[in-house]
Design a protein around this motif. Structure first.
Motif, PDB file in Angstrom:
ATOM      1  N   ARG A   1       0.829  -1.210   0.000  1.00 58.82           N
ATOM      2  CA  ARG A   1       0.000   0.000   0.000  1.00 58.82           C
ATOM      3  C   ARG A   1       0.868   1.268   0.000  1.00 58.82           C
ATOM      4  O   ARG A   1       0.563   2.238  -0.697  1.00 58.82           O
ATOM      5  N   ARG A   2       1.957   1.239   0.764  1.00 64.43           N
ATOM      6  CA  ARG A   2       2.866   2.384   0.823  1.00 64.43           C
ATOM      7  C   ARG A   2       3.482   2.642  -0.563  1.00 64.43           C
ATOM      8  O   ARG A   2       3.529   3.773  -1.035  1.00 64.43           O
ATOM      9  N   GLN A   3       3.934   1.572  -1.202  1.00 65.88           N
ATOM     10  CA  GLN A   3       4.557   1.730  -2.527  1.00 65.88           C
ATOM     11  C   GLN A   3       3.545   2.223  -3.557  1.00 65.88           C
ATOM     12  O   GLN A   3       3.874   3.053  -4.399  1.00 65.88           O
ATOM     13  N   CYS A   4       2.320   1.742  -3.477  1.00 64.94           N
ATOM     14  CA  CYS A   4       1.273   2.206  -4.389  1.00 64.94           C
ATOM     15  C   CYS A   4       1.009   3.699  -4.197  1.00 64.94           C
ATOM     16  O   CYS A   4       0.827   4.445  -5.172  1.00 64.94           O
ATOM     17  N   ALA A   5       0.999   4.153  -2.948  1.00 63.61           N
ATOM     18  CA  ALA A   5       0.779   5.574  -2.664  1.00 63.61           C
ATOM     19  C   ALA A   5       1.933   6.412  -3.207  1.00 63.61           C
ATOM     20  O   ALA A   5       1.712   7.486  -3.789  1.00 63.61           O
TER      21      ALA A   5
ATOM     22  N   GLU B   1       3.922   5.702  -5.736  1.00 65.93           N
ATOM     23  CA  GLU B   1       3.908   5.713  -7.201  1.00 65.93           C
ATOM     24  C   GLU B   1       2.607   6.234  -7.785  1.00 65.93           C
ATOM     25  O   GLU B   1       2.525   6.488  -8.991  1.00 65.93           O
ATOM     26  N   GLY B   2       1.570   6.370  -6.936  1.00 66.05           N
ATOM     27  CA  GLY B   2       0.273   6.834  -7.445  1.00 66.05           C
ATOM     28  C   GLY B   2      -0.389   5.802  -8.338  1.00 66.05           C
ATOM     29  O   GLY B   2      -1.047   6.155  -9.314  1.00 66.05           O
TER      30      GLY B   2
ATOM     31  N   SER C   1      -3.704  -3.320  -8.055  1.00 64.94           N
ATOM     32  CA  SER C   1      -3.804  -4.227  -9.210  1.00 64.94           C
ATOM     33  C   SER C   1      -2.705  -3.957 -10.223  1.00 64.94           C
ATOM     34  O   SER C   1      -2.071  -4.885 -10.737  1.00 64.94           O
ATOM     35  N   ASP C   2      -2.471  -2.679 -10.535  1.00 65.76           N
ATOM     36  CA  ASP C   2      -1.429  -2.335 -11.510  1.00 65.76           C
ATOM     37  C   ASP C   2      -0.053  -2.782 -11.028  1.00 65.76           C
ATOM     38  O   ASP C   2       0.721  -3.369 -11.785  1.00 65.76           O
ATOM     39  N   LEU C   3       0.248  -2.497  -9.773  1.00 63.77           N
ATOM     40  CA  LEU C   3       1.556  -2.845  -9.237  1.00 63.77           C
ATOM     41  C   LEU C   3       1.746  -4.363  -9.203  1.00 63.77           C
ATOM     42  O   LEU C   3       2.794  -4.885  -9.583  1.00 63.77           O
ATOM     43  N   MET C   4       0.716  -5.104  -8.784  1.00 62.44           N
ATOM     44  CA  MET C   4       0.821  -6.563  -8.724  1.00 62.44           C
ATOM     45  C   MET C   4       0.917  -7.175 -10.123  1.00 62.44           C
ATOM     46  O   MET C   4       1.661  -8.131 -10.338  1.00 62.44           O
ATOM     47  N   ARG C   5       0.198  -6.611 -11.095  1.00 61.36           N
ATOM     48  CA  ARG C   5       0.292  -7.090 -12.476  1.00 61.36           C
ATOM     49  C   ARG C   5       1.715  -6.943 -12.995  1.00 61.36           C
ATOM     50  O   ARG C   5       2.285  -7.868 -13.575  1.00 61.36           O
ATOM     51  N   ASP C   6       2.310  -5.757 -12.761  1.00 59.70           N
ATOM     52  CA  ASP C   6       3.688  -5.531 -13.209  1.00 59.70           C
ATOM     53  C   ASP C   6       4.674  -6.450 -12.492  1.00 59.70           C
ATOM     54  O   ASP C   6       5.611  -6.969 -13.094  1.00 59.70           O
ATOM     55  N   ALA C   7       4.463  -6.655 -11.186  1.00 56.94           N
ATOM     56  CA  ALA C   7       5.360  -7.529 -10.424  1.00 56.94           C
ATOM     57  C   ALA C   7       5.269  -8.967 -10.923  1.00 56.94           C
ATOM     58  O   ALA C   7       6.291  -9.644 -11.085  1.00 56.94           O
ATOM     59  N   LEU C   8       4.064  -9.451 -11.189  1.00 55.17           N
ATOM     60  CA  LEU C   8       3.898 -10.819 -11.697  1.00 55.17           C
ATOM     61  C   LEU C   8       4.466 -10.966 -13.097  1.00 55.17           C
ATOM     62  O   LEU C   8       5.087 -11.978 -13.422  1.00 55.17           O
TER      63      LEU C   8
END
Length: 87
Positions: free
Chosen positions: A16-20, A22-23, A27-34
């Motif tokens: 959640r901290r990283q999403c905040a 990066e804005g 879902s977007d962050l997890m998609r990119d990580a996967l």
């Protein structure tokens, strides 16, 4: 596709901290990580089926070749040696 992932509280907080920062959405962050992870994982070796798929079905021999292989081999042997005999 929607998937539920259970995360330990510390990992969820970091996510959640990283999403905040990066804005971006979770879902977007997890998609990119996967996507990045799966690009690095070695691919499974091809199956025997996929390796021989272009060859399957090309044999035009007898339909019972597997079950009557000895009889078919004897027939081939006789034909081969019959051609060699002088008449």
């Amino acid at each position: 596709m929607t998937t539920t992932v259970k995360l330990p509280p510390s990992l969820e907080q970091s996510l959640r901290r990283q999403c905040a920062v990066e804005g971006r959405s979770i879902s977007d962050l997890m998609r990119d990580a996967l996507t990045a992870y799966l690009a690095k994982v070695p691919q499974a070796p091809p199956s025997a089926w996929s390796l021989g798929a272009d060859l399957f079905g090309r044999h035009a021999g007898p339909a019972d070749l597997a079950s009557a292989r000895h009889a078919h081999a004897a027939d081939v042997w006789q034909e081969k040696h019959a051609r060699r005999r002088p008449r």
